[in-house]
Design a protein around this motif. Structure first.
Motif, PDB file in Angstrom:
ATOM      1  N   ILE A 104       0.875  -1.172   0.000  1.00 11.87           N
ATOM      2  CA  ILE A 104       0.000   0.000   0.000  1.00 11.87           C
ATOM      3  C   ILE A 104       0.909   1.218   0.000  1.00 11.87           C
ATOM      4  O   ILE A 104       1.701   1.415   0.919  1.00 11.87           O
ATOM      5  CB  ILE A 104      -0.920   0.030   1.240  1.00 11.87           C
ATOM      6  N   ASP A 105       0.813   1.972  -1.069  1.00  9.45           N
ATOM      7  CA  ASP A 105       1.677   3.133  -1.262  1.00  9.45           C
ATOM      8  C   ASP A 105       0.840   4.379  -0.946  1.00  9.45           C
ATOM      9  O   ASP A 105       0.725   4.776   0.207  1.00  9.45           O
ATOM     10  CB  ASP A 105       2.171   3.098  -2.714  1.00  9.45           C
ATOM     11  N   SER A 106       0.189   4.963  -1.939  1.00 10.74           N
ATOM     12  CA  SER A 106      -0.707   6.101  -1.680  1.00 10.74           C
ATOM     13  C   SER A 106      -2.021   5.640  -1.055  1.00 10.74           C
ATOM     14  O   SER A 106      -2.732   6.425  -0.422  1.00 10.74           O
ATOM     15  CB  SER A 106      -1.004   6.842  -2.989  1.00 10.74           C
ATOM     16  N   GLY A 107      -2.376   4.389  -1.265  1.00  7.24           N
ATOM     17  CA  GLY A 107      -3.660   3.866  -0.795  1.00  7.24           C
ATOM     18  C   GLY A 107      -4.767   4.003  -1.836  1.00  7.24           C
ATOM     19  O   GLY A 107      -5.878   3.520  -1.629  1.00  7.24           O
ATOM     20  N   LEU A 108      -4.459   4.631  -2.957  1.00  7.14           N
ATOM     21  CA  LEU A 108      -5.486   4.906  -3.967  1.00  7.14           C
ATOM     22  C   LEU A 108      -6.051   3.629  -4.583  1.00  7.14           C
ATOM     23  O   LEU A 108      -7.259   3.520  -4.793  1.00  7.14           O
ATOM     24  CB  LEU A 108      -4.914   5.819  -5.064  1.00  7.14           C
ATOM     25  N   THR A 109      -5.190   2.663  -4.853  1.00 12.84           N
ATOM     26  CA  THR A 109      -5.656   1.409  -5.452  1.00 12.84           C
ATOM     27  C   THR A 109      -6.637   0.704  -4.522  1.00 12.84           C
ATOM     28  O   THR A 109      -7.739   0.313  -4.927  1.00 12.84           O
ATOM     29  CB  THR A 109      -4.454   0.469  -5.746  1.00 12.84           C
ATOM     30  N   LEU A 110      -6.244   0.545  -3.253  1.00 15.42           N
ATOM     31  CA  LEU A 110      -7.102  -0.172  -2.314  1.00 15.42           C
ATOM     32  C   LEU A 110      -8.346   0.606  -1.943  1.00 15.42           C
ATOM     33  O   LEU A 110      -9.393   0.018  -1.696  1.00 15.42           O
ATOM     34  CB  LEU A 110      -6.311  -0.547  -1.067  1.00 15.42           C
ATOM     35  N   HIS A 111      -8.240   1.931  -1.885  1.00 16.43           N
ATOM     36  CA  HIS A 111      -9.414   2.743  -1.604  1.00 16.43           C
ATOM     37  C   HIS A 111     -10.492   2.470  -2.652  1.00 16.43           C
ATOM     38  O   HIS A 111     -11.650   2.224  -2.336  1.00 16.43           O
ATOM     39  CB  HIS A 111      -9.049   4.235  -1.593  1.00 16.43           C
ATOM     40  N   TRP A 112     -10.060   2.448  -3.886  1.00 14.91           N
ATOM     41  CA  TRP A 112     -10.986   2.180  -4.992  1.00 14.91           C
ATOM     42  C   TRP A 112     -11.505   0.744  -4.928  1.00 14.91           C
ATOM     43  O   TRP A 112     -12.704   0.490  -5.078  1.00 14.91           O
ATOM     44  CB  TRP A 112     -10.272   2.446  -6.322  1.00 14.91           C
ATOM     45  N   LEU A 113     -10.593  -0.190  -4.684  1.00 12.84           N
ATOM     46  CA  LEU A 113     -10.966  -1.606  -4.675  1.00 12.84           C
ATOM     47  C   LEU A 113     -11.914  -1.941  -3.532  1.00 12.84           C
ATOM     48  O   LEU A 113     -12.864  -2.714  -3.711  1.00 12.84           O
ATOM     49  CB  LEU A 113      -9.692  -2.449  -4.569  1.00 12.84           C
ATOM     50  N   LEU A 114     -11.690  -1.357  -2.363  1.00 10.89           N
ATOM     51  CA  LEU A 114     -12.571  -1.597  -1.219  1.00 10.89           C
ATOM     52  C   LEU A 114     -13.992  -1.164  -1.537  1.00 10.89           C
ATOM     53  O   LEU A 114     -14.943  -1.890  -1.270  1.00 10.89           O
ATOM     54  CB  LEU A 114     -12.064  -0.824   0.005  1.00 10.89           C
ATOM     55  N   GLU A 115     -14.135   0.029  -2.081  1.00 12.32           N
ATOM     56  CA  GLU A 115     -15.469   0.525  -2.439  1.00 12.32           C
ATOM     57  C   GLU A 115     -16.123  -0.390  -3.462  1.00 12.32           C
ATOM     58  O   GLU A 115     -17.303  -0.733  -3.355  1.00 12.32           O
ATOM     59  CB  GLU A 115     -15.369   1.954  -2.992  1.00 12.32           C
ATOM     60  N   ASN A 116     -15.336  -0.788  -4.442  1.00  8.56           N
ATOM     61  CA  ASN A 116     -15.847  -1.643  -5.497  1.00  8.56           C
ATOM     62  C   ASN A 116     -16.324  -2.988  -4.948  1.00  8.56           C
ATOM     63  O   ASN A 116     -17.420  -3.453  -5.270  1.00  8.56           O
ATOM     64  CB  ASN A 116     -14.748  -1.836  -6.559  1.00  8.56           C
ATOM     65  N   LEU A 117     -15.514  -3.617  -4.094  1.00  5.81           N
ATOM     66  CA  LEU A 117     -15.874  -4.945  -3.577  1.00  5.81           C
ATOM     67  C   LEU A 117     -16.981  -4.868  -2.534  1.00  5.81           C
ATOM     68  O   LEU A 117     -17.835  -5.750  -2.465  1.00  5.81           O
ATOM     69  CB  LEU A 117     -14.632  -5.654  -3.014  1.00  5.81           C
ATOM     70  N   LYS A 118     -16.996  -3.793  -1.722  1.00  4.14           N
ATOM     71  CA  LYS A 118     -18.060  -3.603  -0.727  1.00  4.14           C
ATOM     72  C   LYS A 118     -19.427  -3.589  -1.386  1.00  4.14           C
ATOM     73  O   LYS A 118     -20.396  -4.120  -0.855  1.00  4.14           O
ATOM     74  CB  LYS A 118     -17.878  -2.266   0.008  1.00  4.14           C
ATOM     75  N   SER A 119     -19.515  -2.966  -2.544  1.00  3.49           N
ATOM     76  CA  SER A 119     -20.789  -2.820  -3.237  1.00  3.49           C
ATOM     77  C   SER A 119     -21.336  -4.177  -3.702  1.00  3.49           C
ATOM     78  O   SER A 119     -22.491  -4.293  -4.096  1.00  3.49           O
ATOM     79  CB  SER A 119     -20.646  -1.873  -4.426  1.00  3.49           C
ATOM     80  N   ARG A 120     -20.492  -5.212  -3.661  1.00  2.00           N
ATOM     81  CA  ARG A 120     -20.952  -6.563  -4.049  1.00  2.00           C
ATOM     82  C   ARG A 120     -21.429  -7.373  -2.839  1.00  2.00           C
ATOM     83  O   ARG A 120     -21.696  -8.569  -2.960  1.00  2.00           O
ATOM     84  CB  ARG A 120     -19.813  -7.310  -4.754  1.00  2.00           C
TER      85      ARG A 120
END
Ligand code: PRP
Ligand code: MN
Ligand code: MG
Length: 181
Positions: A104-120
């Motif tokens: 986890i560097d800036s956190g941008l990748t995981l921030h996006w991925l968390l939102e995406n997976l949560k919605s499922r």
């Protein structure tokens, strides 16, 4: 492993320490997911080494699936633009999902991925990352399993690349400046 010539500046985390840390994380995950069915979601391509070692160190039953997202392109700087190159094959609704990452560097990748997976609508959603750079964070991410917090240097190896190279190094190292200058 790869012959790096003089491209390697220094070894930050040696192979044996890295392997011990993955086993330690696996022990915690085994306890936390006892009696549950776990879906490991690896983030291609960086997470392949962590996934391979973590999955083999776990005792709880797991399935593995993969998403390919990319934020770096070919350079050393995170652009913040997340591209989905491959989605999951699995429906994660009602599943216990653990995202597996190399860093986890800036956190941008995981921030996006968390939102995406949560919605499922998974039953639970947590993160396991080998590395984290506290000084580089742009979006704070709640991470349950962290291998190492490291300084804000460009690191390679154990899945981490510079322009697609060095992923196969069994340790975490820093790159000599002449390589990317
Ligand atoms: C790297 C790394 C993480 C992400 C972390 O992936 O593997 O997935 O960047 O950076 P961030 O916290 O600033 O978003 P990259 O996009 O380079 O793709 P790769 O895994 O294929 O190398
Ligand atoms: Mn990645
Ligand atoms: Mg990369």
């Amino acid at each position: 492993a790869a012959d790096m010539g003089n491209d390697l500046e220094k070894v930050l985390i040696p192979e044996d320490e890295l392997q011990a840390k993955i086993k330690e994380l696996a022990g915690r995950i085994d306890e936390d997911y006892a009696g549950k069915d776990l879906l490991l979601v690896g983030v291609l391509k960086g997470a392949v080494m962590v996934m391979a070692d973590l999955a083999r160190a776990l005792h709880v039953p797991v399935q593995m699936d993969w998403m390919a997202v990319s934020s770096y392109g070919a350079g050393t700087k995170s652009s913040g633009v997340v591209r989905v190159l491959k989605d999951l094959d699995t429906d994660i609704m009602g599943r216990h999902v653990l995202i597996v990452e190399d860093i986890i560097d800036s956190g941008l990748t995981l921030h996006w991925l968390l939102e995406n997976l949560k919605s499922r609508n998974p039953a639970s959603l947590e993160i396991c990352t080998a590395l984290r750079k506290p000084d580089a964070v742009k979006v704070p991410i709640d991470v349950k399993y962290v291998g190492y917090d490291i300084p804000n240097e460009f690191v390679i190896g154990y899945g981490l690349d510079y322009a697609e190279r060095y992923r196969n190094l069994p340790f975490i190292g820093t790159l000599a400046p002449h390589v990317y200058k």
